[in-house]
Design an enzyme around this catalytic site. Structure first.
Site, PDB file in Angstrom:
ATOM      1  N   ASP A   1       0.837  -1.203   0.000  1.00 52.72           N
ATOM      2  CA  ASP A   1       0.000   0.000   0.000  1.00 52.72           C
ATOM      3  C   ASP A   1       0.877   1.261   0.000  1.00 52.72           C
ATOM      4  OD1 ASP A   1      -2.352  -1.597   0.196  1.00 52.72           O
ATOM      5  OD2 ASP A   1      -1.924  -1.861   2.321  1.00 52.72           O
TER       6      ASP A   1
ATOM      7  N   HIS B   1      -5.263  -3.625   5.426  1.00 57.86           N
ATOM      8  CA  HIS B   1      -4.905  -3.929   4.037  1.00 57.86           C
ATOM      9  C   HIS B   1      -6.114  -4.471   3.272  1.00 57.86           C
ATOM     10  CE1 HIS B   1      -2.524  -4.944   0.563  1.00 57.86           C
ATOM     11  NE2 HIS B   1      -2.867  -6.211   0.656  1.00 57.86           N
TER      12      HIS B   1
HETATM   13  C1  LMR Z   1      -2.687  -6.615  -3.204  1.00 56.29           C
HETATM   14  O1  LMR Z   1      -2.894  -5.613  -2.517  1.00 56.29           O
HETATM   15  O2  LMR Z   1      -2.352  -6.541  -4.394  1.00 56.29           O
HETATM   16  C2  LMR Z   1      -2.812  -7.965  -2.574  1.00 56.29           C
HETATM   17  O3  LMR Z   1      -3.390  -7.853  -1.312  1.00 56.29           O
HETATM   18  C3  LMR Z   1      -3.551  -8.943  -3.429  1.00 56.29           C
HETATM   19  C4  LMR Z   1      -5.008  -8.592  -3.643  1.00 56.29           C
HETATM   20  O4  LMR Z   1      -5.835  -9.500  -3.611  1.00 56.29           O
HETATM   21  O5  LMR Z   1      -5.327  -7.433  -3.893  1.00 56.29           O
END
Ligand code: LMR
Length: 327
Positions: free
Chosen positions: A161, A191
């Site tokens: 992120d 997340h």
């Molecule tokens: C991401 O942020 O790319 C990972 O957490 C994979 C997803 O499923 O988005």
């Protein structure tokens, strides 16, 4: 754990290779071998690890690489490790949220963490498997049950992120001539979707955005993972950028373990920054994992509203992880 001066920077990278193959695990392993701080690299998977190990072992980096295949070799893979990286599990398909992966990935994370509790209870754990907002509480509960829980050593990886935020905010400002490696956008919360809260009022070097730019950037950072999932059209989620971020974060942990000063990164950890038991914010990494958790700093009205939304969703995700183990 040996005294830091002798720390051999032994790393296990654990994957449960499901359908479709989770390439991120191979990429992470390859990049970890390139990382000169990793002296011994153990690769564990339920399929394919001999091939990946043979491939990676040809890289002239000096790190010893060993492969482990199947659950019967999990304990050998983990024994003696200082740092364990867990990218295991299934990736999303278009239309899915990270939480839709819970039913499969929760059990995988539980099994791997039981192995860690038994074989390397003092290791720093970097947890990448989604939904991270729930898998970190799952890991904590497994370690509590085993009597090995050390909140400072369990870190949910939210580095991607930050990597995305650093990249996206300078893209429209290419004219500024900024190098993404020299900018810093704190990303706090968790997340997944609205729990990913970029603090654009705190970017370095300081920059003022219009309300429209803030909306656009916040939305793009929150949905960066979905952007990749949709572009890959059913063949997986972020692998290369995730591996890059995972290794960047693991490297920060290794520098902390080695005793380097001022290693500060964002991570999803047991926290008292908010009323929630887990929250991502800036942390200082050291010889024993998380050594200090920084407060969020001054938030503007937009960020305060985002924080409330993030906390609401996070509370449910945390509870879901805890209930999975306690039920
Ligand atoms: C991401 O942020 O790319 C990972 O957490 C994979 C997803 O499923 O988005």
């Amino acid at each position: 754990m040996q005294p830091t001066s002798q720390v051999n920077q032994r790393i296990a990278r654990l994957a449960a290779h499901l359908n479709p193959p989770n390439l991120q695990t191979e990429e992470t392993s390859g990049l970890m071998r390139e990382n000169c701080r990793a002296k011994v690299l153990h690769l564990y998977d339920v399929v394919n690890s001999p091939g990946v190990t043979a491939d990676i072992s040809h890289m002239d980096t000096g790190a010893v690489v060993r492969g482990f295949l199947g659950q019967q070799q999990l304990e050998d893979a983990l024994t003696g490790m200082d740092l364990v990286i867990i990218p295991a599990g299934v990736p999303r398909k278009p239309g899915m949220t990270r939480d839709d992966l819970f039913n499969i990935n929760a059990g995988i994370v539980k099994t791997l963490c039981e192995g860690i509790a038994k074989c390397c209870p003092k290791a720093i754990v970097n947890l990448i498997s989604n939904p991270v907002n729930s898998t970190v509480p799952i890991a904590a509960e497994v370690f509590k049950k085993a009597g090995t829980y050390d909140p400072n050593r369990l870190l949910g990886v939210t580095m991607l992120d930050v990597v995305r935020a650093n990249t996206f905010w300078i893209q429209p400002a290419e004219v500024l001539g900024l190098d993404p490696r020299e900018v810093d956008v704190p990303v706090v919360g968790g997340h997944a979707g609205v729990t990913i809260l970029p603090l654009l009022s705190q970017v370095k070097p300081p920059c003022s955005f219009t309300p429209k730019e803030i909306d656009f950037l916040t939305d793009r950072i929150q949905n960066g993972g979905t952007e990749v999932v949709e572009a890959k059209a059913g063949t997986g989620s972020a692998t290369l950028s995730m591996a890059y971020a995972a290794v960047k974060f693991a490297d920060a942990c290794l520098r902390g373990l080695r005793g380097d000063a001022n290693i500060v990164e964002c991570a999803y950890v047991a926290s008292q920054v908010t009323e929630l038991p887990f929250f991502a914010s800036k942390v200082r990494l050291g010889r024993y994992g998380v050594e200090e958790i920084y407060p969020l700093g001054p938030l503007n009205e937009y960020e305060r509203a985002g924080l409330e939304k993030a906390k609401k969703e996070l509370a449910g995700s945390i509870q879901k992880g805890v209930t999975f183990i306690r039920k």
